[in-house]
Design an enzyme around this catalytic site. Structure first.
Site, short mmCIF file in Angstrom:
data_model
loop_
_atom_site.label_atom_id
_atom_site.label_comp_id
_atom_site.label_asym_id
_atom_site.label_seq_id
_atom_site.Cartn_x
_atom_site.Cartn_y
_atom_site.Cartn_z
N ARG A 30 0.83 -1.21 0.00
CA ARG A 30 0.00 0.00 0.00
C ARG A 30 0.87 1.26 0.00
NH1 ARG A 30 -5.19 -0.11 1.88
NH2 ARG A 30 -4.89 1.77 3.12
N ARG A 35 10.21 5.39 -2.53
CA ARG A 35 10.68 6.26 -3.63
C ARG A 35 12.14 6.64 -3.44
NH1 ARG A 35 6.04 9.46 -2.32
NH2 ARG A 35 4.20 8.73 -3.44
N ARG A 61 -9.20 -6.55 12.98
CA ARG A 61 -8.66 -5.59 13.94
C ARG A 61 -9.66 -4.46 14.12
NH1 ARG A 61 -4.81 -7.21 17.03
NH2 ARG A 61 -3.66 -5.22 17.05
N ARG A 119 -0.43 5.89 16.07
CA ARG A 119 -0.28 7.22 15.46
C ARG A 119 -1.15 8.24 16.19
NH1 ARG A 119 -2.78 5.32 9.53
NH2 ARG A 119 -4.60 4.30 10.41
N GLU A 140 -4.39 6.71 18.35
CA GLU A 140 -5.03 5.53 17.77
C GLU A 140 -4.36 4.26 18.30
OE1 GLU A 140 -5.69 5.75 13.51
OE2 GLU A 140 -5.20 3.63 13.31
N TYR A 145 -9.30 -5.47 2.19
CA TYR A 145 -8.79 -4.19 2.72
C TYR A 145 -9.01 -3.11 1.64
CZ TYR A 145 -5.11 -1.52 5.34
OH TYR A 145 -4.38 -0.61 6.07
N ASP A 193 -9.95 0.51 0.02
CA ASP A 193 -10.01 1.93 0.30
C ASP A 193 -11.36 2.47 -0.19
OD1 ASP A 193 -7.45 2.00 1.33
OD2 ASP A 193 -6.53 2.34 -0.63
#
Ligand code: UDP
Length: 378
Positions: A172, A176, A255, A286, A311, A359, A361
């Site tokens: 995901r 770079r 989860r 986070r 979180e 999963y 989006d």
């Protein structure tokens, strides 16, 4: 009523909207007191800051059909998502890019030098043949970066042996060899200008759509329950697939998240919208600081209060909201069994993250709903 939609997240609402637009009478039911599933957001009363109730949602897509469709209901800001991560007291940019690599190794590698270093540190693992999360992660960024930024974050987020997690979870995130630290690679991204709830409400706002909240599909004391409706009319089911079949092939593992929200009397807590915590000595994964999602809302952005949300991740019990499919090999076997059972359900279509145990989006849920509508239901 021509169609019953169970669950008012993006998948369910997209089908409902398309069907209503085509002249069908649609009823949407949802167990919760609001529509929108986990994309639901509301203004925190003291500050007016939009809080994403079920964790931060960032819209992004490269699918032109989806982009055109969502723009019928909302405009999007020019927000570009960037994430930072605090490892051993130092802040690094995420996803892994040349800036992360050079900061981590205290060096000034060129793109080619950094590539060569990561290849060497990946050892025997190769992206093309990696069989699971751990192998893919090491293949992508090398062992030292994997251990610093992914191993323990993932242990907190999934509490599952990374050899049993899919390599797709780590894919995901881009890697770079430039200083580009955008979180997503997609052609379009942004946040709904006046919030997720305004967007979602516009999707449901049609004379052919009736929304009934606080209605549990499995509660046989209310009329629109599973037993009374299956076989009577087409049904879109977007709840957990294992719940639909009463867990006959076992419970799939999920989860869930817990959040700790605080309103602080300071203008800016962390200087950015999302800060990750990849180390084990911090229990949360986070911290979100929501005002940074909307710097264009000047009054709110510049006020001397802010809202933060820590979180925490854990395994979901049946009474918890499922968020993330864990998708271990055992879960995959269970899912195959449920897919077989689903084929036998007359005119019931399973969709969305929960209904397919994928999963997905937001843009994927919307895209798959548009495909189902165009190919099978319209
Ligand atoms: N991940 C990680 N460290 C990070 C960010 C992500 O290890 O700093 C891993 C983790 O396993 C996570 C996955 O990458 O579950 C996908 O991250 P993403 O940000 O896409 O997750 P989401 O925002 O959907 O929770």
């Amino acid at each position: 009523m021509d169609l019953l939609v169970v669950g008012s997240g993006f998948f369910g609402l997209t089908i409902a909207e398309r069907a209503a637009n085509a002249g069908r009478k649609v009823t949407v039911i949802d167990r919760r007191h609001h529509i929108g599933g986990n994309a639901y957001s509301e203004a925190e009363p003291e500050t007016g800051i939009e809080v994403h109730r079920y964790g931060a949602h960032l819209f992004h897509t490269s699918n032109a059909t989806v982009w055109e469709y969502v723009n019928r209901f909302t405009s999007f800001t020019n927000y570009v998502h960037r994430v930072y991560t605090t490892h051993k007291g130092t802040v690094f940019p995420m996803p892994v890019n040349l800036g992360t690599i050079n900061q981590f190794f205290q060096s000034a590698y060129t793109p080619d030098q950094a590539r060569a270093l990561v290849r060497e540190q990946a050892g025997e693992f190769d992206v093309k043949t990696a069989a699971n999360f751990e192998e893919k992660g090491i293949a992508l960024v090398g062992r030292p970066l994997f251990e610093a930024f992914f191993r323990d974050y993932t242990a907190k987020q999934w509490q599952t042996d990374p050899q049993k997690l899919s390599g797709d979870i780590i894919s995901r995130l881009p890697v770079r060899y430039t200083y580009d630290n955008r979180y997503f690679n997609d052609t379009w991204e942004g946040l709904p200008t006046d919030g997720y709830t305004a967007w979602i409400e516009r999707m449901a706002d049609h004379p052919n759509i009736e929304v009934k909240l606080n209605v549990d599909y499995f509660d046989e004391s209310q009329p629109l329950n599973k037993k009374a409706t299956v076989g009577q009319l087409p049904i879109i089911y977007t709840g957990p697939v294992d719940r639909y079949f009463d867990y006959t092939a076992g419970a799939l593992s999920w989860r869930t998240l817990d959040f700790e929200q605080e309103v602080l009397n300071i203008g800016d807590f962390q200087g950015t919208s999302v800060m990750n915590y990849p180390d084990m000595d911090v229990p949360y994964t986070r911290i979100h600081e929501f005002k940074h999602f909307h710097p264009e809302r000047k009054d709110i952005y510049e006020s001397d209060k802010t809202v933060i949300m820590r979180e925490f991740s854990r395994f979901a019990n049946r009474e918890d909201e499922p968020y993330y499919p864990v998708n271990t090999p055992t879960d995959r076997d269970g899912l195959l069994a449920y897919r077989e059972l689903a084929k036998g359900e007359r005119d019931v279509h399973f969709g969305g993250r929960l209904g397919t145990y994928q999963y997905l989006d937001m843009h994927m849920a919307i895209g798959s709903a548009l495909s189902l509508w165009n190919n099978s239901l319209s």
